[in-house]
Design an enzyme around this catalytic site. Structure first.
Site, short mmCIF file in Angstrom:
data_model
loop_
_atom_site.label_atom_id
_atom_site.label_comp_id
_atom_site.label_asym_id
_atom_site.label_seq_id
_atom_site.Cartn_x
_atom_site.Cartn_y
_atom_site.Cartn_z
N GLY A 134 33.98 31.38 33.64
CA GLY A 134 32.66 30.75 33.61
C GLY A 134 32.20 30.17 34.92
O GLY A 134 31.32 29.31 34.94
N CYS A 141 43.87 42.33 27.59
CA CYS A 141 42.59 42.73 27.01
C CYS A 141 42.62 42.47 25.50
O CYS A 141 43.49 43.00 24.81
CB CYS A 141 42.29 44.20 27.29
SG CYS A 141 40.77 44.73 26.48
N ILE A 174 34.30 45.91 24.91
CA ILE A 174 34.17 47.23 25.57
C ILE A 174 35.32 48.16 25.17
O ILE A 174 35.09 49.33 24.89
CB ILE A 174 34.14 47.06 27.12
CG1 ILE A 174 33.05 46.06 27.56
CG2 ILE A 174 33.96 48.42 27.80
CD1 ILE A 174 31.64 46.44 27.21
N THR A 181 31.42 36.82 34.56
CA THR A 181 30.18 37.01 33.81
C THR A 181 28.93 36.76 34.65
O THR A 181 27.91 37.44 34.48
CB THR A 181 30.19 36.07 32.57
OG1 THR A 181 31.37 36.41 31.81
CG2 THR A 181 28.97 36.25 31.70
N SER A 201 37.40 41.94 37.51
CA SER A 201 37.42 43.25 36.87
C SER A 201 36.51 43.26 35.64
O SER A 201 36.46 42.31 34.87
CB SER A 201 38.85 43.58 36.44
OG SER A 201 38.90 44.80 35.78
C1 SIN Z 1 37.30 45.48 27.83
O1 SIN Z 1 37.19 46.56 28.43
O2 SIN Z 1 37.39 45.43 26.60
C2 SIN Z 1 37.30 44.20 28.57
C3 SIN Z 1 38.43 44.11 29.50
C4 SIN Z 1 39.36 42.98 29.23
O3 SIN Z 1 39.01 42.05 28.49
O4 SIN Z 1 40.45 42.96 29.78
#
Ligand code: SIN
Length: 319
Positions: free
Chosen positions: A255, A142, A83, A277, A33
């Site tokens: 990773g 998150c 994000i 990533t 995701s």
């Molecule tokens: C994010 O949208 O900040 C990243 C998602 C996550 O780290 O779960």
């Protein structure tokens, strides 16, 4: 495991399927995701139907604009993101993104996050009524939103989220856990006891980057989540620790960028893995790893992934 070598044709047709309690995957290689968008942008690079599964970007009940820019920065062997769960909201996802995702010929695991406890079962109940979804992954980890990590850092709260989702839907449930705790083991234990079919280990490690000349943090949100090869040894350690202590299938994340990395996670105890990533710089990687996997499994004298999961020998030989 026997010491044997399989003919090329058998190798090509090796059964790579894996089972994580109620969730059956055609192979153990998924895309993580937040690193694959909602798949459309990957169409030119990826044979979707060959993937073990796709986990689209986290959706939340209401649309979220996310955190202020800059939201990503490259670091040594990794990247930081902040994000902040930028997304168009659950209703839009269900109406406009999910129908297409469900045509791709692979397992679609919907990743959801909530602000409060009740958000999770509410979304799960709706997803339960949509045919074709393989599972739900709960993002209780998150690091970039206030409230997001809290569910995942407290075993009781994490267990409560999982229990409420399991009670409101029949789909397999995966809890995606944070490494930003003293030990992931009690949290994995709590979500397993609450009914999780599997745990995804691990989400990003909280970190920061500094522009010392300007005396400013690089990220608009100051802090972000570290991913990429830099975290692989840390993620492997957590997979191994949880595998030893808790009876729950594990999906390893952290990773992965080569077949060796995949094999290390499987041998450490993961039943499946997520490529994260690496999708940003090599979107075809997951397809490539699936093609290469049978030979590596065979090199250990095994006939399928199930025979190598957690086969790590840890006893040291005395001199
Ligand atoms: C994010 O949208 O900040 C990243 C998602 C996550 O780290 O779960």
């Amino acid at each position: 495991m026997k010491d044997r070598f399989l003919p090329a044709e058998v190798l090509k047709n090796m059964d790579l399927s894996v089972r994580l309690n109620r969730l059956q995957l055609k192979n153990p290689i998924l895309v993580a995701s937040g690193t694959f968008g909602y798949a459309r942008e990957m169409s030119a690079f990826v044979e979707f139907e060959k993937l073990g599964g796709i986990i689209p970007k986290t959706v939340t009940p209401a649309p979220r604009p996310g955190n202020p820019p800059p939201r990503t920065v490259e670091t040594a062997s990794g990247m930081l993101n902040s994000i902040g769960l930028d997304n168009d909201g659950f209703d839009q996802f269900v109406a406009e993104k999910l129908p297409w995702l469900l045509t791709l010929g692979t397992s679609i695991i919907v990743n959801i996050a909530g602000k409060c406890m009740d958000d999770f079962p509410r979304m799960a109940e709706v997803l339960d009524g949509i045919p074709g979804i393989a599972a739900i992954e709960l993002n209780i980890s998150c690091p970039n939103v206030s409230g997001g990590v809290d569910f995942g850092t407290d075993p009781a709260l994490a267990g409560q989220v999982v229990k409420s989702v399991c009670q409101s839907c029949r789909l397999p449930v995966i809890a995606k856990l944070t490494p930003n705790v003293t030990s992931v083991v009690p949290i994995a234990q709590a979500v397993a006891e609450a009914g999780a079919d599997a745990v995804s280990l691990v989400n990003t490690f909280q970190g920061m980057a500094i522009d010392w000349r300007r005396r400013r943090p690089v990220l608009g949100n100051i802090l972000g989540g570290l991913s990429g090869p830099a975290i692989k040894p840390l993620a492997l350690r957590i997979v191994w620790q949880v595998r030893r202590a808790v009876q729950v299938p594990i999906i390893g994340i952290g990773g992965i960028q080569s077949l060796d990395d995949v094999m290390e996670f499987l041998v450490a105890g993961a039943t499946a893995v997520q490529i994260g990533t690496a999708n940003f710089y090599n979107p075809g990687l997951a397809n490539q790893l699936i093609t290469e996997l049978p030979e590596a499994i065979q090199s250990l004298g095994a006939t399928g992934p199930g025979e190598i999961i957690g086969c790590l020998h840890t006893q040291t030989t005395s001199k």
